[in-house]
Design a protein around this motif. Structure first.
Motif, PDB file in Angstrom:
ATOM      1  N   GLN A 117     131.424 141.784  -7.168  1.00 46.53           N
ATOM      2  CA  GLN A 117     131.392 141.082  -8.462  1.00 46.53           C
ATOM      3  C   GLN A 117     131.653 139.593  -8.264  1.00 46.53           C
ATOM      4  OE1 GLN A 117     130.702 142.079 -11.688  1.00 46.53           O
ATOM      5  NE2 GLN A 117     130.924 139.871 -12.082  1.00 46.53           N
ATOM      6  N   PRO A 118     130.722 138.748  -8.715  1.00 50.27           N
ATOM      7  CA  PRO A 118     131.032 137.309  -8.662  1.00 50.27           C
ATOM      8  C   PRO A 118     132.052 136.926  -9.733  1.00 50.27           C
ATOM      9  CG  PRO A 118     128.812 137.679  -9.591  1.00 50.27           C
ATOM     10  CD  PRO A 118     129.377 139.024  -9.230  1.00 50.27           C
ATOM     11  N   ALA A 119     132.944 136.011  -9.372  1.00 49.93           N
ATOM     12  CA  ALA A 119     133.874 135.470 -10.375  1.00 49.93           C
ATOM     13  C   ALA A 119     133.137 134.493 -11.269  1.00 49.93           C
ATOM     14  CB  ALA A 119     135.038 134.780  -9.664  1.00 49.93           C
ATOM     15  N   SER A 171     112.664 138.595 -15.923  1.00 43.51           N
ATOM     16  CA  SER A 171     113.118 137.373 -16.619  1.00 43.51           C
ATOM     17  C   SER A 171     114.505 137.643 -17.189  1.00 43.51           C
ATOM     18  CB  SER A 171     112.161 137.036 -17.773  1.00 43.51           C
ATOM     19  OG  SER A 171     110.871 136.783 -17.281  1.00 43.51           O
ATOM     20  N   PRO A 172     115.558 137.092 -16.589  1.00 44.71           N
ATOM     21  CA  PRO A 172     116.903 137.519 -16.985  1.00 44.71           C
ATOM     22  C   PRO A 172     117.271 137.214 -18.439  1.00 44.71           C
ATOM     23  CG  PRO A 172     116.986 135.775 -15.321  1.00 44.71           C
ATOM     24  CD  PRO A 172     115.563 136.205 -15.422  1.00 44.71           C
ATOM     25  N   ASN A 173     116.548 136.322 -19.080  1.00 48.01           N
ATOM     26  CA  ASN A 173     116.865 136.085 -20.503  1.00 48.01           C
ATOM     27  C   ASN A 173     116.324 137.188 -21.396  1.00 48.01           C
ATOM     28  OD1 ASN A 173     114.112 135.299 -20.241  1.00 48.01           O
ATOM     29  ND2 ASN A 173     114.268 134.196 -22.179  1.00 48.01           N
ATOM     30  N   LYS A 174     115.356 137.956 -20.887  1.00 47.66           N
ATOM     31  CA  LYS A 174     114.697 138.966 -21.717  1.00 47.66           C
ATOM     32  C   LYS A 174     114.921 140.383 -21.222  1.00 47.66           C
ATOM     33  CE  LYS A 174     110.449 136.553 -23.079  1.00 47.66           C
ATOM     34  NZ  LYS A 174     109.133 136.275 -22.476  1.00 47.66           N
ATOM     35  N   SER A 175     115.304 140.520 -19.963  1.00 45.18           N
ATOM     36  CA  SER A 175     115.241 141.809 -19.292  1.00 45.18           C
ATOM     37  C   SER A 175     116.233 142.822 -19.854  1.00 45.18           C
ATOM     38  CB  SER A 175     115.544 141.601 -17.808  1.00 45.18           C
ATOM     39  OG  SER A 175     115.535 142.822 -17.147  1.00 45.18           O
ATOM     40  N   HIS A 176     115.798 144.068 -19.958  1.00 48.81           N
ATOM     41  CA  HIS A 176     116.747 145.132 -20.309  1.00 48.81           C
ATOM     42  C   HIS A 176     117.786 145.290 -19.200  1.00 48.81           C
ATOM     43  CE1 HIS A 176     113.905 147.246 -17.680  1.00 48.81           C
ATOM     44  NE2 HIS A 176     114.856 148.120 -17.476  1.00 48.81           N
ATOM     45  N   LEU A 177     117.439 144.869 -17.987  1.00 49.59           N
ATOM     46  CA  LEU A 177     118.380 144.985 -16.868  1.00 49.59           C
ATOM     47  C   LEU A 177     119.580 144.045 -17.028  1.00 49.59           C
ATOM     48  CD1 LEU A 177     115.864 145.171 -13.870  1.00 49.59           C
ATOM     49  CD2 LEU A 177     117.122 147.065 -14.934  1.00 49.59           C
ATOM     50  N   SER A 178     119.441 143.034 -17.856  1.00 45.61           N
ATOM     51  CA  SER A 178     120.551 142.083 -18.026  1.00 45.61           C
ATOM     52  C   SER A 178     121.787 142.747 -18.624  1.00 45.61           C
ATOM     53  CB  SER A 178     120.110 140.891 -18.893  1.00 45.61           C
ATOM     54  OG  SER A 178     119.343 140.021 -18.092  1.00 45.61           O
ATOM     55  N   GLU A 179     121.592 143.829 -19.342  1.00 48.54           N
ATOM     56  CA  GLU A 179     122.722 144.614 -19.885  1.00 48.54           C
ATOM     57  C   GLU A 179     123.765 144.891 -18.804  1.00 48.54           C
ATOM     58  OE1 GLU A 179     123.943 145.882 -23.067  1.00 48.54           O
ATOM     59  OE2 GLU A 179     122.140 144.647 -23.282  1.00 48.54           O
ATOM     60  N   ASN A 180     123.278 145.252 -17.595  1.00 51.50           N
ATOM     61  CA  ASN A 180     124.178 145.630 -16.497  1.00 51.50           C
ATOM     62  C   ASN A 180     124.173 144.613 -15.360  1.00 51.50           C
ATOM     63  OD1 ASN A 180     124.793 148.231 -17.658  1.00 51.50           O
ATOM     64  ND2 ASN A 180     122.687 148.780 -17.129  1.00 51.50           N
ATOM     65  N   ALA A 181     123.703 143.429 -15.651  1.00 53.82           N
ATOM     66  CA  ALA A 181     123.621 142.423 -14.579  1.00 53.82           C
ATOM     67  C   ALA A 181     125.022 141.940 -14.205  1.00 53.82           C
ATOM     68  CB  ALA A 181     122.760 141.252 -15.037  1.00 53.82           C
ATOM     69  N   LYS A 182     125.147 141.471 -12.981  1.00 49.67           N
ATOM     70  CA  LYS A 182     126.454 141.032 -12.476  1.00 49.67           C
ATOM     71  C   LYS A 182     127.011 139.859 -13.269  1.00 49.67           C
ATOM     72  CE  LYS A 182     127.213 144.066  -9.656  1.00 49.67           C
ATOM     73  NZ  LYS A 182     128.411 144.912  -9.757  1.00 49.67           N
ATOM     74  N   TRP A 183     126.140 138.964 -13.763  1.00 51.76           N
ATOM     75  CA  TRP A 183     126.661 137.796 -14.480  1.00 51.76           C
ATOM     76  C   TRP A 183     127.461 138.191 -15.713  1.00 51.76           C
ATOM     77  CZ3 TRP A 183     125.176 137.170 -19.529  1.00 51.76           C
ATOM     78  CH2 TRP A 183     123.947 137.687 -19.935  1.00 51.76           C
ATOM     79  N   GLN A 184     127.120 139.347 -16.281  1.00 45.48           N
ATOM     80  CA  GLN A 184     127.796 139.771 -17.514  1.00 45.48           C
ATOM     81  C   GLN A 184     129.311 139.835 -17.345  1.00 45.48           C
ATOM     82  OE1 GLN A 184     126.782 140.800 -20.617  1.00 45.48           O
ATOM     83  NE2 GLN A 184     124.594 141.101 -20.436  1.00 45.48           N
ATOM     84  N   ASN A 185     129.761 140.265 -16.157  1.00 41.07           N
ATOM     85  CA  ASN A 185     131.207 140.442 -15.948  1.00 41.07           C
ATOM     86  C   ASN A 185     131.855 139.313 -15.161  1.00 41.07           C
ATOM     87  OD1 ASN A 185     131.494 142.928 -17.344  1.00 41.07           O
ATOM     88  ND2 ASN A 185     130.416 143.909 -15.642  1.00 41.07           N
ATOM     89  N   ALA A 186     131.129 138.219 -14.999  1.00 43.05           N
ATOM     90  CA  ALA A 186     131.748 137.060 -14.330  1.00 43.05           C
ATOM     91  C   ALA A 186     132.738 136.419 -15.297  1.00 43.05           C
ATOM     92  CB  ALA A 186     130.668 136.063 -13.918  1.00 43.05           C
ATOM     93  N   ARG A 187     133.763 135.754 -14.737  1.00 41.00           N
ATOM     94  CA  ARG A 187     134.741 135.086 -15.605  1.00 41.00           C
ATOM     95  C   ARG A 187     134.211 133.753 -16.107  1.00 41.00           C
ATOM     96  NH1 ARG A 187     138.639 135.385 -11.196  1.00 41.00           N
ATOM     97  NH2 ARG A 187     139.481 133.453 -12.014  1.00 41.00           N
ATOM     98  N   ALA A 188     133.241 133.202 -15.419  1.00 43.31           N
ATOM     99  CA  ALA A 188     132.593 131.962 -15.886  1.00 43.31           C
ATOM    100  C   ALA A 188     131.097 132.097 -15.644  1.00 43.31           C
ATOM    101  CB  ALA A 188     133.160 130.755 -15.162  1.00 43.31           C
ATOM    102  N   ILE A 189     130.329 131.810 -16.678  1.00 43.99           N
ATOM    103  CA  ILE A 189     128.863 131.904 -16.598  1.00 43.99           C
ATOM    104  C   ILE A 189     128.347 130.509 -16.943  1.00 43.99           C
ATOM    105  CG2 ILE A 189     126.822 133.033 -17.579  1.00 43.99           C
ATOM    106  CD1 ILE A 189     128.932 135.285 -18.482  1.00 43.99           C
ATOM    107  N   ILE A 190     127.746 129.859 -15.964  1.00 45.47           N
ATOM    108  CA  ILE A 190     127.461 128.429 -16.127  1.00 45.47           C
ATOM    109  C   ILE A 190     125.978 128.162 -15.892  1.00 45.47           C
ATOM    110  CG2 ILE A 190     128.088 126.112 -15.357  1.00 45.47           C
ATOM    111  CD1 ILE A 190     130.775 127.345 -14.395  1.00 45.47           C
ATOM    112  N   VAL A 191     125.386 127.441 -16.839  1.00 47.92           N
ATOM    113  CA  VAL A 191     123.975 127.083 -16.726  1.00 47.92           C
ATOM    114  C   VAL A 191     123.909 125.563 -16.682  1.00 47.92           C
ATOM    115  CG1 VAL A 191     121.732 127.169 -17.879  1.00 47.92           C
ATOM    116  CG2 VAL A 191     123.234 129.174 -17.933  1.00 47.92           C
TER     117      VAL A 191
END
Ligand SMILES: N[C@@H](CC(=O)c1ccccc1NC=O)C(=O)O
Length: 297
Positions: free
Chosen positions: A161-163, A205-225
């Motif tokens: 898991q990425p922080a 496409s991670p902004n649209k994908s159904h896979l984003s539900e379980n993507a690693k970024w979801q549980n990161a403590r900081a999500i930065i764009v």
């Protein structure tokens, strides 16, 4: 540590008959390699861009930023840097280094790039115990890969898991990317080259994908764009699409950040300073974020 020039060591994250010359990761460590108990130092892991195909943009594109970070005050809080190579899509028209049809390292398509990055993360976790203590930063196509990370691509795998996930100059919506540059056919070519099966464009496409539900970024403590207004290759709308999707994540308000960057598309990593400053700011954001978002609810 003075102003020394650093040499990474190259490690193989895949061995055996499937391994290619691009299944490697460059590693720079700053002290003892292995985590001792309670080692909270971070790993900074980089995924290069280059439109999934450019042989001239590889793991070495992180070296200038590593040099800057190695000589900064952050050095003592970083356990190591890793820059991942992954198999590329074909580029037979490259003027200096065209791909040959029999080169297994340069003739793959989605999701092979992601399978490789996933393998590299598993290798790094096995060897350096990066779980929960790494920041993954991706540039351009690498940012797309960072936001696609998901156990799904390597069945049975539990990726570390990425922080923090940091996407820089990223492509997140393949269809919109082509649309935004419809007057330049090369953009469609780039995408069709890496994703020849159009039916996977939404999934990829991670902004649209159904896979984003379980993507690693979801549980990161900081999500930065991050995006630069001076970017001449990728439109800023891409960053907005990803931010819009990320804001649907649990505890999004505290976790999602936009970081403005400066410089042209490739200047960000070429200079080293811009990429290093985005990583520094991301580490500051991570440090000021709640340790365990669940316990703070
Ligand atoms: N140098 C690349 C082009 C490239 O990297 C690129 C071009 C337009 C928009 C984004 C790009 N890179 C993203 O990873 C090539 O020669 O295909």
């Amino acid at each position: 540590m003075g102003n020394n020039s650093l040499t990474p060591r190259t490690e193989l994250y895949l061995e055996g008959p499937d391994a290619t010359g691009l299944n490697t990761v460059d590693i720079w460590t700053t002290g003892p390699d292995l985590a001792s108990g309670g080692d909270e130092r971070l790993w900074v892991i980089y995924i290069h861009g280059g439109a999934w195909r450019d042989p001239k943009v590889d793991s070495k594109s992180f070296a200038p930023a590593v040099e800057v970070l190695f000589n900064s005050s952050l050095k003592d809080s970083i356990a190591g840097f890793a820059s991942i190579n992954y198999r590329l899509s074909p580029y037979p028209s490259h003027t200096k280094d065209p791909s040959c049809p029999d080169d297994r390292s340069r003739n793959v398509h989605y999701p092979a790039h992601l399978v490789d990055v996933s393998r590299a993360l598993l290798y790094l976790d096995d060897k350096y115990r990066i779980n929960n203590r790494y920041i993954v930063a991706g540039h351009s196509a690498g940012a797309c890969l960072a936001f696609e990370l998901n156990n799904w691509y390597l069945p049975g795998a539990q990726l570390p898991q990425p922080a923090c996930v940091l996407g820089i100059s990223g492509i997140y919506d393949l269809e919109a990317f082509i649309e935004a540059h419809s007057e330049i056919p090369a953009y469609r070519t780039l995408i069709e080259n890496a994703f020849p099966d159009k039916s996977v464009w939404e999934e990829a496409s991670p902004n649209k994908s159904h896979l984003s539900e379980n993507a690693k970024w979801q549980n990161a403590r900081a999500i930065i764009v991050s995006h630069s207004d001076e970017d001449e290759l990728v439109e800023k709308a891409q960053a907005s699409y990803m931010l819009e999707r990320a804001r649907m994540a649990p505890s999004a308000n505290e976790k999602i950040h936009f970081l403005p960057a400066t410089g042209a598309h490739d200047e960000i990593w070429e200079s080293g300073y811009i990429l290093a400053s985005l990583i520094t700011k991301s580490i500051e954001i991570l440090r000021s974020s709640p340790k365990d978002p669940i316990s703070t609810c």
